[in-house]
Design a protein around this motif. Sequence first.
Motif, PDB file in Angstrom:
ATOM      1  N   PRO A 186       1.045  -5.177  -3.211  1.00 30.52           N
ATOM      2  CA  PRO A 186       1.170  -6.570  -2.746  1.00 30.52           C
ATOM      3  C   PRO A 186      -0.382  -7.185  -2.458  1.00 30.52           C
ATOM      4  N   PHE A 191       6.020   1.782   2.642  1.00 32.22           N
ATOM      5  CA  PHE A 191       4.630   1.420   2.339  1.00 32.22           C
ATOM      6  C   PHE A 191       3.740   1.962   3.482  1.00 32.22           C
ATOM      7  N   MET A 196       0.078  -1.378   0.956  1.00 36.82           N
ATOM      8  CA  MET A 196      -0.193  -2.718   1.775  1.00 36.82           C
ATOM      9  C   MET A 196      -1.620  -2.919   1.794  1.00 36.82           C
TER      10      MET A 196
HETATM   11  O1  KIV Z   1       3.107  -8.000   2.221  1.00 38.44           O
HETATM   12  C1  KIV Z   1       3.220  -6.799   2.373  1.00 38.44           C
HETATM   13  O2  KIV Z   1       2.449  -6.331   2.176  1.00 38.44           O
HETATM   14  C2  KIV Z   1       4.686  -6.416   2.618  1.00 38.44           C
HETATM   15  C3  KIV Z   1       4.872  -4.934   2.277  1.00 38.44           C
HETATM   16  C4  KIV Z   1       5.552  -4.272   3.528  1.00 38.44           C
HETATM   17  C5  KIV Z   1       5.605  -4.794   1.061  1.00 38.44           C
HETATM   18  O3  KIV Z   1       5.603  -7.097   2.993  1.00 38.44           O
END
Ligand code: KIV
Length: 524
Positions: A180, A110, A152
């Motif tokens: 996310p 990510f 992210m």
């Molecule tokens: O909340 C988020 O963006 C995460 C990423 C590492 C997938 O947990």
Amino acid sequence: MTAESTKGAVTASDEVRIFDTTLRDGEQSPGASMTLEEKLQVAEILDDMGVDIIEAGFPIASNGDFEAVCEIARRTKRSVIAGLARAIHADIDRAGEAVRHAERGRIHTFVSTSPIHLEHQMNKTQEQVLDIITDTVTRSRNLIDDVEWSAMDATRTPIDYLCQCVEAAIRAGATTINLPDTVGYATPEEYRAMFETIRNRVPDADKAIFSVHCHDDLGLAVANSLAGVAGGARQIECTINGLGERAGNAALEEIVMAVRTRADILPYTCNVDPKYLTRASKLVSAVSGFPVQYNKAIVGKNAFAHESGIHQDGMLKNAETYEIMRPEDVGVKSTSLVMGKHSGRHAFRDKLKELGYEVGDNAFQDAFRRFKELADRKKHVYDEDIEALIETEIATQGEQIKVIALTVIAGTGGPQKAILTMDIDGRHETREATGDGPVDATFNAIKDIVPHDATLSLYQVHAVTEGTDAQAEVSVRLEADGRMATGKGADTDTLVASARAYVSALNKLLARQNRPGHQELRAV
Ligand code: KIV
Ligand code: ZN
């Protein structure tokens, strides 16, 4: 193009993959970290219940995290095992090394995409991040075929730029694209529209599975996840009990039961067997030390309790008057009387099996001894008592420090006094301490035997069953040097349960002192 004109219709038989991140995002939440043995137990039940993908950890975080992902990868029979990696070569290589032990492994890499993260956290331009995406997804694909890429803070990223990022990730070979809601900011309409727009605009969007990952800061994580699925996502990232950073992640049990209960308007299939939900919830609560709130949907103690006269009357006439799900569908058993003090080892092992626990020989012997002690002290031993006992046993296996004996002198006279004996690596130590109340005296005695600077940030007691001879289940959270650990203890004596919970948290803090870098990585 508008969000309304979607590419790829949602069909009645669409399968939604359940991606559980209890062992990664859940375990990252302050105070919730688990030992290797605990992680293995959680992974086993996730695999058994039919979770499609288990995110087993963050392999670069520490040797302990790496070993846990390797071991889960080796043991898991059905689920895909994912390891998380930042957009850094060392992270990706380490994740690849860990998940290669799995029958089916996945690297989940990510990078942040929102302007606020780029400017204040990463100090990078949009162009630089696009290059990073191409570089890191390509590197991951050179190690493994199954690569998930996450943007992210996707929900605070301008849509045009997000489209470019997703396009770069798919071109470099990402097979799953996760968008996310990292800070739990989106509303269901926005989240759905984001998926529809991205899937419409990005060339080759149909080459990847889209995934939702929602945090619950505004209490919208489950609603947002389902909205994302309506927008075309076919993977849901979630955790047991909604464990996770800050307010947590979308709760797996709520997602699964919403899809199942409202199949009329949520026409998706998922592979999770809901009968495991209650047991998984109890296990995760025990090992994380995070109690489940009584009114929590699906797995809360009161989720199927009907108190008001009108409701009870309706329930007696026809359960469907007030019940949209049956408790047995999610594995709730009605409280049953179990064995007494004459029950033998064989019956006890059978009972554990029936409740879904399989423990090694040493843990079994200890649990059986504690069951006998409990049956001596308590008139009726219920399934819940056995569960509390065995979960404490699981949570305390291999602990360096143990409570051996405790005597407390309490009452109106004060100061209260505790006389405590503990086992520290096989050596017994006894101390006497006074305090402002019996709990304080007990904790002071622990501090005398094991001097430490940790501060107590949570002390919580609840009764496992009804009655004055019920076991008390105590949760204790300790904090030291920015680290947190939560421990649980159960006993008919609240003070013994308190001492066990405190010592369990202390053991976790001590174990964590050997996990360099954990704190820094928690920031993700
Ligand atoms: O909340 C988020 O963006 C995460 C990423 C590492 C997938 O947990
Ligand atoms: Zn997250």
